[in-house]
Design a protein around this motif. Structure first.
Motif, PDB file in Angstrom:
ATOM      1  N   ILE A 130       8.114   2.003   0.363  1.00  0.00           N
ATOM      2  CA  ILE A 130       9.442   1.436   0.110  1.00  0.00           C
ATOM      3  C   ILE A 130      10.365   1.768   1.287  1.00  0.00           C
ATOM      4  O   ILE A 130      11.197   0.955   1.685  1.00  0.00           O
ATOM      5  N   GLN A 131      10.166   2.985   1.851  1.00  0.00           N
ATOM      6  CA  GLN A 131      11.006   3.383   2.981  1.00  0.00           C
ATOM      7  C   GLN A 131      10.954   2.321   4.084  1.00  0.00           C
ATOM      8  O   GLN A 131      11.986   1.889   4.615  1.00  0.00           O
ATOM      9  N   HIS A 132       9.730   1.915   4.451  1.00  0.00           N
ATOM     10  CA  HIS A 132       9.607   0.954   5.552  1.00  0.00           C
ATOM     11  C   HIS A 132      10.050  -0.450   5.116  1.00  0.00           C
ATOM     12  O   HIS A 132      10.617  -1.196   5.917  1.00  0.00           O
TER      13      HIS A 132
ATOM     14  N   SER B  67       0.847  -1.205   0.000  1.00  0.00           N
ATOM     15  CA  SER B  67       0.000   0.000   0.000  1.00  0.00           C
ATOM     16  C   SER B  67       0.875   1.246   0.000  1.00  0.00           C
ATOM     17  O   SER B  67       2.090   1.181   0.223  1.00  0.00           O
ATOM     18  N   PHE B  68       0.238   2.374  -0.263  1.00  0.00           N
ATOM     19  CA  PHE B  68       0.902   3.671  -0.064  1.00  0.00           C
ATOM     20  C   PHE B  68      -0.199   4.689   0.204  1.00  0.00           C
ATOM     21  O   PHE B  68      -0.954   5.065  -0.697  1.00  0.00           O
ATOM     22  N   ALA B  69      -0.304   5.095   1.463  1.00  0.00           N
ATOM     23  CA  ALA B  69      -1.392   5.993   1.880  1.00  0.00           C
ATOM     24  C   ALA B  69      -0.909   6.819   3.067  1.00  0.00           C
ATOM     25  O   ALA B  69       0.159   6.559   3.622  1.00  0.00           O
TER      26      ALA B  69
ATOM     27  N   ASN C  32      14.809   2.437  -5.976  1.00  0.00           N
ATOM     28  CA  ASN C  32      14.030   3.195  -6.972  1.00  0.00           C
ATOM     29  C   ASN C  32      12.622   2.658  -6.966  1.00  0.00           C
ATOM     30  O   ASN C  32      12.427   1.445  -6.859  1.00  0.00           O
ATOM     31  N   ASN C  33      11.657   3.528  -7.148  1.00  0.00           N
ATOM     32  CA  ASN C  33      10.268   3.107  -7.293  1.00  0.00           C
ATOM     33  C   ASN C  33       9.945   3.015  -8.782  1.00  0.00           C
ATOM     34  O   ASN C  33       9.975   4.015  -9.493  1.00  0.00           O
ATOM     35  N   ARG C  34       9.670   1.803  -9.246  1.00  0.00           N
ATOM     36  CA  ARG C  34       9.348   1.594 -10.672  1.00  0.00           C
ATOM     37  C   ARG C  34       7.967   0.962 -10.817  1.00  0.00           C
ATOM     38  O   ARG C  34       7.723   0.166 -11.736  1.00  0.00           O
TER      39      ARG C  34
HETATM   40  O1  LIG Z   1       6.953   3.853  -1.314  1.00  0.00           O
HETATM   41  C1  LIG Z   1       6.772   5.017  -1.701  1.00  0.00           C
HETATM   42  N1  LIG Z   1       7.388   6.035  -1.030  1.00  0.00           N
HETATM   43  C2  LIG Z   1       7.239   7.349  -1.398  1.00  0.00           C
HETATM   44  O2  LIG Z   1       7.805   8.267  -0.756  1.00  0.00           O
HETATM   45  C3  LIG Z   1       6.424   7.615  -2.518  1.00  0.00           C
HETATM   46  N2  LIG Z   1       6.061   8.758  -3.146  1.00  0.00           N
HETATM   47  C4  LIG Z   1       5.250   8.419  -4.177  1.00  0.00           C
HETATM   48  O3  LIG Z   1       4.738   9.237  -4.991  1.00  0.00           O
HETATM   49  N3  LIG Z   1       5.077   7.054  -4.222  1.00  0.00           N
HETATM   50  C5  LIG Z   1       5.796   6.538  -3.195  1.00  0.00           C
HETATM   51  N4  LIG Z   1       5.999   5.259  -2.775  1.00  0.00           N
END
Ligand SMILES: O=c1[nH]c(=O)c2[nH]c(=O)[nH]c2[nH]1
Length: 344
Positions: free
Chosen positions: A252-254, A186-188, A278-280
Motif C-alpha cells: 500500500i505504501q508504494h 503482492s506483499f513480500a 487502511n489495510n482491510r
Molecule cells: O501493504 C502492506 N504494507 C504493510 O506494511 C503491511 N504489513 C502487513 O502485515 N501487511 C501489509 N501490507
C-alpha cells in the motif's frame, strides 16, 4: 502576554453537525478534463453539507474564566448563520462555501480573530429515467443519497493587521474511498524474524480505505474555480482507481506514492497531496475453487494496518528526474495519455 497570544492556550468553541441542504447552487462547469476521469462538472442541484465551525479569540477568555457571556455568540446562532447564508452563496464548491461563511463571521463579529470551518459534502447521485424516445436521460430532480466516498474541505481564516482576512490553511479532501482489487497485488520481502507469522503473497485481494487530502499553491483555485484550475475530488477518486488498476502494487505504501505522483502530475496547481490509508485486505478461506481464479474470502480480523504519507511537487520532480525508474516510466505513460485526452 497571555498564553493565548503565545499560542499555548487551547481556547475555542463552536458547533458540529450543522446540516445544510442547498438546492440549485451554481453549477461547477470549468473543470479541466484529465485522461483518468470522465468528470466534467457538477450541476450542484443538491449541495448538501455537514459543517463544523470553531471560533477563536482572546475576547472569549472571560466566558471560560468568569462565566461572562457578554461576548459569546451562541453556537445556536452560529448554526443559523451558516444555514441562512447558504442562500447567498453564489459559488460552486464546498471550499468556496466555507470561505464565504468564514468572511461573514469575521466581518460580523470583530472579536473573533480566527475561524476554522470544515465540511463533509453529503453526496446525492443523479438518477436516470427512461426518455420517451426510448433512451435514458438524467431526471435532474430525483437523486439517491450515497454513502460512498465524498468531498470534504477545511479552511482556517484569520483577521490579520488592518482587518484583512487571510486564509491561513486550506485543504480539500476525498474522504472514505474504499477500493478492492481482486487480483494483482503482492506483499513480500518484508522483515522475517521471530515475530513474523504472515506469509509472503504474490497475489492478494487488496482492499484499501483511503482519505486523500490536497492543498493548492494558490487557494483561490479551490475557492473560486473560474480559471479551470479546480481539482475535483471525483477526478482524484478516478486517478486513485486508475493507478490501482494499472499498477501491480508491492505494498500500500508504494501504491499511494504512485497515486500521489499521478495527482501531482495531472494537477501542477497543487502544492501537496496527503494520504491516510487502511489495510482491510480480505482473509482467504478457500484458496481456489476447482483450480480456477475463484476464491472465497471473509472479513479480516482486527487489528488493521495503516499508512500516512504526504508528497509535494518536489517528489514529482525527483521521480521525473529518473531517481525512481519505474515511477519515471509511469509518468511518461501518463504524460502521453494526457496529450491524447480531450480537454474541456
Ligand atoms: O501493504 C502492506 N504494507 C504493510 O506494511 C503491511 N504489513 C502487513 O502485515 N501487511 C501489509 N501490507
Amino acid at each position: 502576554m497571555s498564553r493565548t497570544e503565545t499560542g499555548k492556550r487551547t481556547m475555542y468553541y463552536g458547533k458540529g453537525d450543522v446540516l445544510v441542504y442547498r438546492t440549485f447552487a451554481e453549477p461547477l462547469t470549468e473543470v479541466t478534463r484529465i485522461p483518468e476521469s470522465p468528470f466534467t462538472g457538477d450541476g450542484n442541484v443538491i449541495m448538501a453539507m455537514n459543517v463544523k465551525v470553531a471560533v477563536r479569540g482572546e475576547a472569549f477568555l472571560t466566558s471560560f474564566t468568569e462565566g461572562d457571556n457578554s461576548m459569546v455568540v451562541a453556537t445556536d446562532s452560529m448554526k443559523n448563520l451558516i444555514i441562512r447564508h447558504a442562500a447567498d452563496y453564489e459559488g460552486s464548491t464546498v471550499e468556496g462555501f466555507l470561505y464565504h461563511i468564514a468572511g461573514i463571521f469575521l466581518k460580523k463579529y470583530s472579536h473573533i480573530t480566527t475561524i476554522e470551518l470544515e465540511a463533509d459534502r453529503l453526496p446525492f447521485d443523479g438518477l436516470s429515467v427512461a426518455s420517451p424516445d426510448g433512451g435514458w436521460r438524467e431526471s435532474g430532480l430525483v437523486f439517491r443519497r450515497s454513502h460512498n466516498d465524498h468531498t470534504s474541505a477545511s479552511v482556517v481564516v484569520e483577521r490579520a493587521e488592518g482587518g484583512v482576512l487571510t486564509v491561513r490553511k486550506q485543504e480539500s479532501l476525498l474522504t472514505g474511498l474504499q477500493l478492492i482489487k481482486v487480483k494483482g497485488s503482492s506483499f513480500a520481502g518484508f522483515i522475517r524474524d521471530e515475530y513474523t507469522t504472515l506469509p509472503e503473497t504474490q497475489d492478494r485481494p487488496l482492499f484499501i480505505w483511503l482519505n486523500i487530502g490536497w492543498t493548492y499553491k494558490d487557494e483561490k483555485d479551490a475557492i473560486d474555480p473560474k480559471n479551470g484550475s479546480y481539482a475535483a475530488s471525483e477526478q482524484i477518486r478516478d486517478i486513485a482507481h486508475t493507478v490501482f488498476h494499472e499498477a501491480n502494487s508491492p505494498s500500500i505504501q508504494h501504491l499511494i506514492y504512485r497515486i500521489g505522483l499521478r495527482i501531482l502530475e495531472r494537477f501542477p496547481q497543487l502544492a501537496e497531496v496527503r494520504f491516510e490509508s487502511n489495510n482491510r485486505t480480505w482473509e482467504t478461506v478457500v484458496e481456489s475453487v476447482d483450480g480456477s481464479d475463484a476464491r472465497v474470502y471473509t472479513e479480516p480480523r482486527p487489528p488493521y494496518g495503516f499508512q500516512g504519507f504526504s508528497m509535494t511537487q518536489e517528489d514529482l520532480a525527483a521521480a521525473a528526474g529518473g531517481e525512481d525508474g519505474e515511477a519515471a516510466a509511469a509518468l511518461e505513460t501518463a504524460a502521453s495519455e494526457r496529450s491524447e485526452a480531450p480537454t474541456s
